[in-house]
Design a protein around this motif. Structure first.
Motif, short mmCIF file in Angstrom:
data_model
loop_
_atom_site.label_atom_id
_atom_site.label_comp_id
_atom_site.label_asym_id
_atom_site.label_seq_id
_atom_site.Cartn_x
_atom_site.Cartn_y
_atom_site.Cartn_z
N ALA A 86 -38.47 38.39 44.39
CA ALA A 86 -38.91 39.44 43.48
C ALA A 86 -38.81 40.83 44.07
O ALA A 86 -38.89 41.82 43.35
N ASP A 87 -38.66 40.92 45.38
CA ASP A 87 -38.62 42.23 46.05
C ASP A 87 -37.19 42.77 46.04
O ASP A 87 -36.28 42.12 46.58
N LEU A 128 -40.67 27.68 42.49
CA LEU A 128 -40.29 29.08 42.54
C LEU A 128 -40.22 29.71 41.15
O LEU A 128 -39.89 30.90 41.04
N VAL A 129 -40.52 28.94 40.13
CA VAL A 129 -40.44 29.44 38.75
C VAL A 129 -41.83 29.49 38.15
O VAL A 129 -42.42 28.45 37.80
N THR A 130 -42.39 30.68 38.02
CA THR A 130 -43.69 30.87 37.38
C THR A 130 -43.62 31.90 36.26
O THR A 130 -44.60 32.08 35.54
N THR A 131 -42.48 32.58 36.15
CA THR A 131 -42.30 33.59 35.11
C THR A 131 -40.90 33.46 34.53
O THR A 131 -39.99 32.89 35.16
N LEU A 149 -32.96 32.24 38.99
CA LEU A 149 -32.49 31.01 39.62
C LEU A 149 -31.47 30.28 38.76
O LEU A 149 -30.49 29.73 39.29
N SER A 150 -31.67 30.26 37.45
CA SER A 150 -30.70 29.58 36.59
C SER A 150 -29.35 30.31 36.63
O SER A 150 -28.29 29.67 36.62
N HIS A 151 -29.39 31.62 36.70
CA HIS A 151 -28.14 32.37 36.81
C HIS A 151 -27.43 32.04 38.12
O HIS A 151 -26.19 31.88 38.16
N THR A 171 -38.65 24.85 31.96
CA THR A 171 -38.27 25.75 30.88
C THR A 171 -39.32 26.85 30.72
O THR A 171 -40.52 26.58 30.72
N ARG A 172 -38.83 28.09 30.60
CA ARG A 172 -39.76 29.22 30.44
C ARG A 172 -39.38 30.02 29.20
O ARG A 172 -38.21 30.24 28.95
#
Length: 741
Positions: free
Chosen positions: A666-667, A702-705, A712-714, A740-741
């Protein structure tokens, strides 16, 4: 470790004589020695500094482990390097202790009279029968060997025994004469001229047995066959016999000398105890742990005889168990003191230089040790007589004779090089304590040798071979343990303030080794340097924290946080990227050390305190994620393996590693580097099922948002394979693990 170089690692500037070569580095300006640098043009030093790049902390740590001496090596009997594994590999340094004050402190003292410990051979004159009887009572030898020698002496009347000092040659000679009933026995003086040997057997003498110990020969005065033939004729006239003992370097011409091999130490000790006042106590004494340890260290027979006397006193209650246990070290100290005595007839200056080099390179390639011992020999000659041009014989003593003098042995073993493991012929002391005791005696007992030793160490520190530089550091660490103020002022501080990264790195390793063998105040020195104004000293301190920090992780991390905050405060708009990188590499080493869990907790706790600490934590974490098992291209990522082990038990690392990964991704300052590491992990997962399973467990955490899912999917949908190929098949499988988000 496979010894392969990293791109920014030092490149060797000399051939790898010992098989231990350095990793690549831009070649620094010559000459390397401090004195030569001072004489060079003023512009030379800045130019050298611009062209030289520091070896990475990870690569430097690898060299430290690969080339450390056995007394300071994790794989040795007494570990200094530290006891934690990540991904099945040793890494990091923690605080073992290889030696105590008994070796590195003041000399051992045993207040017990050891009569005849180093008594010289008898002077010229008749040897009393009582002396022969006393020796016979404690004599032990291979009877087949003695029978063969006895037959040769009976046939030839003259026998020449060749062997090292203190191996029982003289006693064996006397026992041969006694068994022949060649009495009385007369001892001849050792400086008897070979040409006048026959003149010693006057017809009016009553003696029928003669012994000449340590016959003095020279190149211009060798012992020749005609000398023995003339002696044999005189002896035959009188029905007498002669035994001559000579050293391994005696000058002989057409003389059939017989090599004397000493008996087994355990047999000699048993014989002396059986001849003592309480032979019933022999078995009990031989079972003592101190006796077992003594016999394993390859002591000389004179030391075995003295030890037997000490054990006899212990059985009678007049000698303590502590005295018995310390006798082995006391004997070693006596031997080292004898080696450095001024008498050149016993040990030549060149051999003394070899002993010092062997202490520094104990267990290293013999050719390298011999090469660098001759360099020290030149410096010692300059100290003795500055007006004389130093001379080094091209061909000297044979390796076998030289090692016998040093009470050392040859062996073959692999050596780490930049090309992988290479089989080398190596040399080491039979007693692993010898190097520690010898260097302590040299530094404290012979200060006149310090200038030559310091000049030698400085040249070693600038050598292109990592083995040489590492051993220079370990040698200085022993000197520092013995006398810290002198070692700091004369050696370590000049290295630490050098313009050369290579020399500063040797200072780092010296302080690391010194701390690990119990030298006091090393952390205090590092704390002061890290907080000081000298950028070079701060560099040394930061590097050192990464190596000794696992022993005190909280303090090390606090020091690194303080250093990075100061870095940001001093020049926030013109950040010293090089020092920031050094700080991150120190965090990397600490994360991949036995204190990994504590360091990870420190990073999480302070992650959001301020920008400086935040950047430091993420840079160090991403660096650590790059490291793989055995440094192989497709080796198991060490941090990923750490995570896989933590998940089943619910360890804190199972939460801490994903937390730092999310922060890094995220940084904006860390995203690109973090994604590069993930791409590398995915390519490894395409080749290793275990890595794929571990990555499949990590990615969902690693996926919370939605933004994290998109990032990551990209990556998994678009990342190229190797050589520009489409994404590897494993990427599609890992994509299915993302929530899924």
């Amino acid at each position: 470790m496979n010894g392969r170089p990293e791109p920014d690692s030092p490149r060797p500037t000399t051939a790898s004589a010992g098989g231990a070569a350095a990793a690549p580095e831009p070649k620094p300006a010559e000459p390397a020695a401090d004195e030569a640098q001072q004489a060079a043009p003023a512009a030379a030093a800045p130019a050298a500094e611009e062209r030289e790049q520091p070896q990475t902390a990870w690569s430097a740590r690898r060299d430290l482990i690969d080339h450390s001496p056995r007394t300071m090596n994790f794989n040795g009997g007494s570990p200094s390097f530290g006891g934690g594994l990540v991904g099945g590999n040793q890494h990091g340094v923690s605080g073992g202790r290889v030696t105590g004050d008994v070796i590195m402190g003041t000399k051992t003292e045993i207040h017990y009279a050891i009569a005849g410990y180093s008594a010289p051979a008898s002077a010229s004159g008749e040897i009393p029968r009582t002396t022969l009887d006393r020796l016979a009572a404690t004599f032990a030898a291979d009877e087949e060997v003695m029978a063969d020698l006895l037959e040769r002496l009976r046939r030839d009347r003259v026998l020449v025994l060749s062997g090292a000092r203190f191996t029982g040659r003289r006693t064996a000679a006397l026992m041969l004469l006694r068994r022949l009933a060649a009495a009385p026995v007369r001892a001849l003086v050792s400086d008897t001229g070979p040409s006048s040997l026959a003149e010693q057997f006057a017809t009016e003498e009553q003696a029928r047995g003669y012994v000449l110990c340590d016959l003095a020969t020279r190149r211009d005065r060798p012992l020749r066959e005609p000398h023995l033939l003339a002696a044999k004729d005189r002896l035959a006239e009188r029905n007498a016999y002669l035994v001559v003992t000579v050293g391994p370097t005696a000058v002989l011409e057409d003389v059939p000398a017989v090599e004397w091999r000493p008996p087994v130490a355990a047999d000699v000790l048993r014989a002396h105890l059986d001849a003592g006042p309480d032979p019933q106590a022999t078995a009990k004494l031989l079972d003592l742990p101190a006796v077992t340890e003594f016999l394993e260290r390859g002591h000389q027979l004179r030391e075995v005889a003295a030890f037997a006397q000490l054990l006899t006193g212990h059985a009678a209650g007049s000698v303590t168990e502590d005295d018995v246990s310390q006798f082995s070290l006391l004997s070693l100290e006596h031997q080292v003191q004898e080696w450095f005595e001024e008498d050149e007839s016993a040990v030549h200056l060149r051999d003394k230089a070899f002993l010092v080099a062997l202490a520094a390179f104990d267990g290293g390639p013999y050719a390298l040790t011999a090469e660098l011992s001759d360099l020290l020999y030149r410096f010692l000659q300059e100290t003795e007589n500055p007006a004389r041009v130093p001379e080094v014989p091209v061909f000297g003593t044979h390796i076998g004779k030289r090692l016998r003098l040093a009470r050392a042995e040859r062996f073959e073993d692999d050596e780490h090089t930049e090309w992988g493991l290479v089989l080398q012929q190596k040399a080491r002391f039979r007693d692993e304590r010898a190097s520690l005791v010898l260097l302590r005696e040299l530094w404290t007992g012979h200060p006149s040798a310090r200038p030559a030793l310091i000049k030698w160490l400085r040249q070693l520190a600038d050598d292109g071979r990592p083995l040489v530089r590492t051993r220079a550091a370990s040698t200085v660490a022993i000197l520092a343990r013995t006398d810290l103020p002198s070692a700091m002022a004369l050696v370590i501080e000049p290295w630490a303030t050098s313009q050369r990264f290579r020399q500063r790195l040797v200072a780092v390793n010296s302080l690391t080794f010194a701390h690990l063998i119990g030298t006091p105040n090393i952390p205090r020195i590092l704390d002061a340097w890290c907080e000081g104004d000298d950028a070079r000293l701060r560099w040394v301190a930061v590097r050192s924290y990464g190596l000794i920090g696992p022993e005190r992780p909280a303090e090390a991390m606090a020091a690194l946080r303080g250093a990075v905050r100061r870095l940001y405060d001093d020049k926030p708009d013109d950040l010293d990227e090089a020092m920031a990188g050094e700080l991150a590499e120190a965090v990397e080493l600490l994360l991949l050390s036995p204190a990994s869990d504590q360091v990870l907790a420190e990073l999480r706790e302070h992650l959001d305190r301020d920008r400086a600490v935040h950047d430091l934590a993420l840079a160090g974490f991403v660096n650590a994620c790059r490291r793989k098992e055995d440094d192989a291209r497709y080796g198991t990522p060490l941090v990923l393996a750490w995570y896989a082990r933590a998940v089943p038990g619910g360890d804190t690392a199972a939460r801490g590693i994903p937390h730092l990964w999310r922060a890094a991704l995220a940084d904006p300052r860390a995203t690109r580097h973090a994604l590069d590491v993930l791409r590398d992990w995915i390519l490894i997962a395409d080749r290793a099922t275990a890595t794929e399973w571990a990555l499949a467990a990590l990615l969902p955490t690693l996926v919370t948002t939605p933004a994290e899912h998109q990032r990551l999917s990209h990556l998994l949908r678009t990342m190229p394979g190797e050589d520009g190929n489409p994404p590897p098949p494993v990427a599609a499988r890992l994509l299915t693990t993302l929530p899924t988000r």
